[in-house]
Design an enzyme around this catalytic site. Sequence first.
Site, PDB file in Angstrom:
ATOM      1  N   HIS A 129      31.721  93.023  54.081  1.00 24.32           N
ATOM      2  CA  HIS A 129      32.610  93.453  55.172  1.00 24.32           C
ATOM      3  C   HIS A 129      32.339  92.718  56.478  1.00 24.32           C
ATOM      4  CE1 HIS A 129      33.433  97.520  52.950  1.00 24.32           C
ATOM      5  NE2 HIS A 129      33.968  96.489  52.367  1.00 24.32           N
ATOM      6  N   GLY A 199      23.213 104.396  48.994  1.00 24.49           N
ATOM      7  CA  GLY A 199      23.730 104.817  50.291  1.00 24.49           C
ATOM      8  C   GLY A 199      25.195 104.550  50.498  1.00 24.49           C
TER       9      GLY A 199
HETATM   10  N1  LIG Z   1      25.536 100.499  59.219  1.00 26.44           N
HETATM   11  C1  LIG Z   1      26.725  99.920  58.955  1.00 26.44           C
HETATM   12  O1  LIG Z   1      26.851  98.703  58.902  1.00 26.44           O
HETATM   13  C2  LIG Z   1      27.913 100.848  58.716  1.00 26.44           C
HETATM   14  C3  LIG Z   1      27.961 102.096  59.352  1.00 26.44           C
HETATM   15  C4  LIG Z   1      29.103 102.921  59.128  1.00 26.44           C
HETATM   16  C5  LIG Z   1      30.118 102.510  58.286  1.00 26.44           C
HETATM   17  N2  LIG Z   1      30.049 101.289  57.690  1.00 26.44           N
HETATM   18  C6  LIG Z   1      31.194 100.949  56.822  1.00 26.44           C
HETATM   19  O2  LIG Z   1      31.441 102.064  55.911  1.00 26.44           O
HETATM   20  C7  LIG Z   1      32.295 101.616  54.853  1.00 26.44           C
HETATM   21  C8  LIG Z   1      31.914 102.062  53.419  1.00 26.44           C
HETATM   22  O3  LIG Z   1      31.451 103.237  53.383  1.00 26.44           O
HETATM   23  P1  LIG Z   1      29.972 103.458  52.851  1.00 26.44           P
HETATM   24  O4  LIG Z   1      30.080 103.961  51.460  1.00 26.44           O
HETATM   25  O5  LIG Z   1      29.137 102.276  53.170  1.00 26.44           O
HETATM   26  O6  LIG Z   1      29.488 104.590  53.837  1.00 26.44           O
HETATM   27  P2  LIG Z   1      29.906 106.116  53.907  1.00 26.44           P
HETATM   28  O7  LIG Z   1      29.676 106.529  55.316  1.00 26.44           O
HETATM   29  O8  LIG Z   1      31.206 106.359  53.279  1.00 26.44           O
HETATM   30  O9  LIG Z   1      28.829 106.840  52.971  1.00 26.44           O
HETATM   31  C9  LIG Z   1      27.467 106.850  53.288  1.00 26.44           C
HETATM   32  C10 LIG Z   1      26.744 107.465  52.108  1.00 26.44           C
HETATM   33  O10 LIG Z   1      25.347 107.371  52.368  1.00 26.44           O
HETATM   34  C11 LIG Z   1      24.720 108.565  51.930  1.00 26.44           C
HETATM   35  N3  LIG Z   1      23.461 108.682  52.643  1.00 26.44           N
HETATM   36  C12 LIG Z   1      23.211 109.279  53.837  1.00 26.44           C
HETATM   37  N4  LIG Z   1      21.918 109.142  54.177  1.00 26.44           N
HETATM   38  C13 LIG Z   1      21.327 108.428  53.168  1.00 26.44           C
HETATM   39  C14 LIG Z   1      19.996 107.964  52.946  1.00 26.44           C
HETATM   40  N5  LIG Z   1      19.023 108.195  53.827  1.00 26.44           N
HETATM   41  N6  LIG Z   1      19.740 107.265  51.814  1.00 26.44           N
HETATM   42  C15 LIG Z   1      20.717 107.011  50.922  1.00 26.44           C
HETATM   43  N7  LIG Z   1      22.007 107.426  51.080  1.00 26.44           N
HETATM   44  C16 LIG Z   1      22.296 108.120  52.195  1.00 26.44           C
HETATM   45  C17 LIG Z   1      25.729 109.656  52.213  1.00 26.44           C
HETATM   46  O11 LIG Z   1      25.500 110.779  51.377  1.00 26.44           O
HETATM   47  C18 LIG Z   1      27.044 108.958  51.883  1.00 26.44           C
HETATM   48  O12 LIG Z   1      27.400 109.149  50.518  1.00 26.44           O
HETATM   49  C19 LIG Z   1      32.172 100.158  54.898  1.00 26.44           C
HETATM   50  O13 LIG Z   1      33.385  99.659  55.337  1.00 26.44           O
HETATM   51  C20 LIG Z   1      31.076  99.834  55.908  1.00 26.44           C
HETATM   52  O14 LIG Z   1      31.347  98.578  56.486  1.00 26.44           O
HETATM   53  C21 LIG Z   1      28.966 100.455  57.877  1.00 26.44           C
END
Ligand SMILES: NC(=O)c1ccc[n+]([C@@H]2O[C@H](COP(=O)([O-])OP(=O)(O)OC[C@H]3O[C@@H](n4cnc5c(N)ncnc54)[C@H](O)[C@@H]3O)[C@@H](O)[C@H]2O)c1
Length: 255
Positions: A129, A199
Amino acid sequence: MRSTMNSDPLPSIANACARARQIVVVTGAGISAESGLSTFRGPRDALWEKYDPMQLATPEAFERDPELVTRWYDWRRREGLNARPNAGHVALAAIERIVMNRGARFTLLTQNVDRLHHRAGSRNVHELHGSIHVWRCTSTGRELEPPAHPFAEFPPRSPFDPRGLLRPAVVWFGEALSPSALDVARGAMETGDVFFSIGTSSVVFPAAGFVEHAIQRGGTTVELNPNETPISGRVTHSIREAAGAWLPRLASALA
Ligand SMILES: NC(=O)c1ccc[n+]([C@@H]2O[C@H](COP(=O)([O-])OP(=O)(O)OC[C@H]3O[C@@H](n4cnc5c(N)ncnc54)[C@H](O)[C@@H]3O)[C@@H](O)[C@H]2O)c1
């Protein structure tokens, strides 16, 4: 056989990893949660609680309100710069080194735009992404890496063309993924024999499709997520733990 709450799947997973010729890992926002970065589908930062991130991550949102969208992304960019890789990121980088040292392959496909895998030392990382640390001119397509401080104005003007604005070089909903990252992902999905989904809520395609594909191919599939997802019942091992707690245990078992 799926692991149960009573048996520790770690030895079996470590054994599969030790024998694998290629390990493929897909990560999502959850692996960065322990670094203090918000996920999309979880508790929100108070500053943004009145906005739906899903409504900000689209080309239409940028067209409608470029100031709001670029302010939000610049806030997330600076949150990312201030965050540090956590034990989960560090353990994945260690696992990659161990796997490579014995001549096998390791491919990390991330949906995250925060670059924390790179900063933890992971080498073969593919950003499905894009990156929030690169911004692109809407007029020329040229890219730059902004300095650590906030932009002086929102939306930021492009330094490359007075008619252009800067936007984050991330893939918004409705936009195409980078063909090169997709090629790597597809190739790895064909040859990988152990697959980890870490995650991610497994609802955003194409990453959600990768785990489906791995399940169909019949290799060892592992989900690491403290919460249940649509794939939890179908993977070989569904581990309900935080990435930063469990991955260091796997790294130790493989060392
Ligand atoms: N840090 C980043 O770069 C970031 C942040 C927010 C969203 N995104 C974007 O979100 C979209 C995709 O959604 P996604 O599936 O990546 O995120 P999402 O927010 O949909 O899901 C996050 C998942 O992580 C789980 N989770 C929470 N804490 C955790 C931990 N400590 N260990 C393991 N799992 C844990 C949750 O239960 C949840 O299922 C993408 O487009 C991405 O680019 C990226």
